[in-house]
Write an enzyme that holds these catalytic residues in place. Structure first.
Site, PDB file in Angstrom:
ATOM      1  N   GLU A  43       0.827  -1.208   0.000  1.00 55.44           N
ATOM      2  CA  GLU A  43       0.000   0.000   0.000  1.00 55.44           C
ATOM      3  C   GLU A  43       0.865   1.263   0.000  1.00 55.44           C
ATOM      4  O   GLU A  43       1.813   1.383   0.775  1.00 55.44           O
ATOM      5  CB  GLU A  43      -0.909  -0.004   1.229  1.00 55.44           C
ATOM      6  CG  GLU A  43      -1.893   1.148   1.280  1.00 55.44           C
ATOM      7  CD  GLU A  43      -2.685   1.186   2.578  1.00 55.44           C
ATOM      8  OE1 GLU A  43      -3.737   1.848   2.595  1.00 55.44           O
ATOM      9  OE2 GLU A  43      -2.256   0.567   3.574  1.00 55.44           O
ATOM     10  N   LYS A 116     -10.293   2.477  -1.975  1.00 54.62           N
ATOM     11  CA  LYS A 116     -10.462   1.930  -0.626  1.00 54.62           C
ATOM     12  C   LYS A 116     -11.784   2.381  -0.011  1.00 54.62           C
ATOM     13  O   LYS A 116     -12.071   3.570   0.075  1.00 54.62           O
ATOM     14  CB  LYS A 116      -9.281   2.387   0.232  1.00 54.62           C
ATOM     15  CG  LYS A 116      -9.204   1.792   1.621  1.00 54.62           C
ATOM     16  CD  LYS A 116      -7.887   2.229   2.255  1.00 54.62           C
ATOM     17  CE  LYS A 116      -7.661   1.629   3.614  1.00 54.62           C
ATOM     18  NZ  LYS A 116      -6.328   2.010   4.154  1.00 54.62           N
ATOM     19  N   CYS A 153      -5.853  -2.732   2.722  1.00 54.48           N
ATOM     20  CA  CYS A 153      -5.511  -2.582   4.139  1.00 54.48           C
ATOM     21  C   CYS A 153      -6.718  -2.656   5.069  1.00 54.48           C
ATOM     22  O   CYS A 153      -7.189  -3.743   5.359  1.00 54.48           O
ATOM     23  CB  CYS A 153      -4.688  -1.317   4.355  1.00 54.48           C
ATOM     24  SG  CYS A 153      -3.680  -1.378   5.865  1.00 54.48           S
TER      25      CYS A 153
END
Length: 292
Positions: A43, A116, A153
Site C-alpha cells: 500500500e 479503498k 488494508c
C-alpha cells in the site's frame, strides 16, 4: 491457465517517491524473472506512510489515474507479460483524493481501479484526513491469469468486503497493506495484534473458498517524529481452506513467490458449499448500522 504464480513485493520505503517507484519496478521485474504472473505492490509504496500526521503538504504526493505510476506499470506489464496490482495516492479532482489500487492486465491495459472503501482514523493512521471513501464498489477483473479482486488494508477486517468481492467472481483477493506496531505497545500487544490480522484474512479465504494474497511493508518509519510505526512485514498467501501457503519475514526485503492452482477454487466451493447455503433472504439487517 490452471496454475498461476503470485509475486508480492515486501520492502521498506524511503522519503523519495521517484526512488521508491524505481525500486518497486525493479522488484516487479525480478518477480517476473522468478516466474510471477501476477505482481502486487504494498500500500502507498511511493512514499513513507504519511498518514501518521495531518499535513496538507502531503497532498502533493497524490497523482492522477492515468498518471506516472500507472503508466510506468503499464509499460512494465506489457513488456514482461504480467498482471500488476499497483497501489497509489490518487488525486481525482481538487480537494478529492482516494487511496486507490490500479489493476493492469498482461498486455499493459488499465482494466480499472478500486478505491479503498473502509478508511480508518486511529492514532498514527489518520487516513480520513486524506482519503475520501471509495465509490467504485467491490469489483473483480478477468485478467490473463485469472479473475482477481482487490481490497486495501483496513478493508481486510471486513468480511462483507471479501464476500462481495468474491461474489463478483474473484478467485484471488489481493490486499495491498501498510500495517505495523506502535513500538510502545509491541511487547504487550504485538503478538495478539498480528495474529488477529492474519486470522481474519485467512478466514476470508475459508468463507469464500478463494486465495488471499496480502502484501505488507517493512521498516520503522517516523515521518511525523516520535516513536513512529514499526511495520511488521510478514506478507502471506493463504489457500482456499485458509492454510498459509507462503509467508515472508518480519523485517527483510522479500519478493514472496507462491504458486496457486485456480481449479482448487471450484473444488473447494463444491466440497464446502458456503456460497450455496447462504440465506440471502435473511441478511437484510446487514444494511443497518446496528440492530437497535
Amino acid at each position: 491457465m490452471a496454475k498461476v504464480t503470485l509475486g508480492l513485493l515486501q520492502h521498506a520505503c524511503s522519503g523519495d517517491p521517484a526512488a521508491n517507484l524505481k525500486k518497486t519496478l525493479s522488484l516487479a521485474a525480478e518477480a517476473a524473472r522468478r516466474g510471477a504472473n501476477i505482481v502486487c505492490t504494498q500500500e502507498l509504496f511511493r512514499s513513507q506512510y504519511f498518514c501518521q500526521k495531518e499535513d496538507h503538504r502531503s497532498f502533493s504526493l497524490a497523482e492522477g489515474v492515468p498518471g506516472p505510476t500507472t503508466e510506468a506499470f503499464q509499460e512494465l506489464a506489457a513488456r514482461l507479460g504480467i498482471v500488476v496490482v499497483a497501489s497509489l495516492f490518487e488525486k481525482r479532482a481538487s480537494g478529492l483524493y482516494h487511496n486507490t489500487a490500479a489493476v493492469i492486465d498482461a498486455d499493459g491495459s488499465l482494466l480499472g481501479i478500486y478505491r479503498k472503501m473502509h478508511v480508518p482514523d486511529d492514532p498514527l493512521y489518520y487516513e480520513k484526513f486524506y482519503f475520501t471513501p471509495g465509490d467504485t464498489g467491490f469489483r473483480a477483473w478477468k485478467t490473463r491469469f485469472g479473475t482477481i479482486g482487490v481490497l486495501i488494508c483496513w478493508d481486510q477486517w471486513y468480511p462483507e468486503a471479501a464476500r462481495l468481492t468474491a461474489l463478483q467472481g474473484a478467485e484471488i483477493l489481493f490486499y495491498p497493506t501498510a500495517i505495523g506496531w506502535h513500538p510502545r505497545e509491541k511487547a504487550k500487544l504485538g503478538a495478539v495484534q498480528h495474529d488477529s490480522w492474519e486470522t481474519i484474512q485467512r478466514s476470508h479465504a475459508i468463507a469464500n473458498g478463494c486465495y488471499v494474497a496480502v502484501c505488507n511493508r517493512i521498516g520503522h518509519e517516523r515521518p511525523a517524529g516520535g516513536a513512529g510505526i514499526q511495520f511488521w512485514g510478514q506478507s502471506f498467501v493463504a489457500g482456499t481452506s485458509g492454510q498459509v501457503l507462503a509467508k515472508a519475514a518480519k523485517a527483510r526485503q522479500e519478493i514472496l513467490i507462491a504458486e496457486v492452482e485456480l481449479a482448487q477454487v471450484d473444488r473447494t466451493r463444491t466440497y464446502w458449499p458456503f456460497l450455496r447455503d447462504r440465506r440471502i433472504d435473511a441478511y437484510g439487517g446487514l444494511t443497518k448500522r446496528f440492530g437497535d
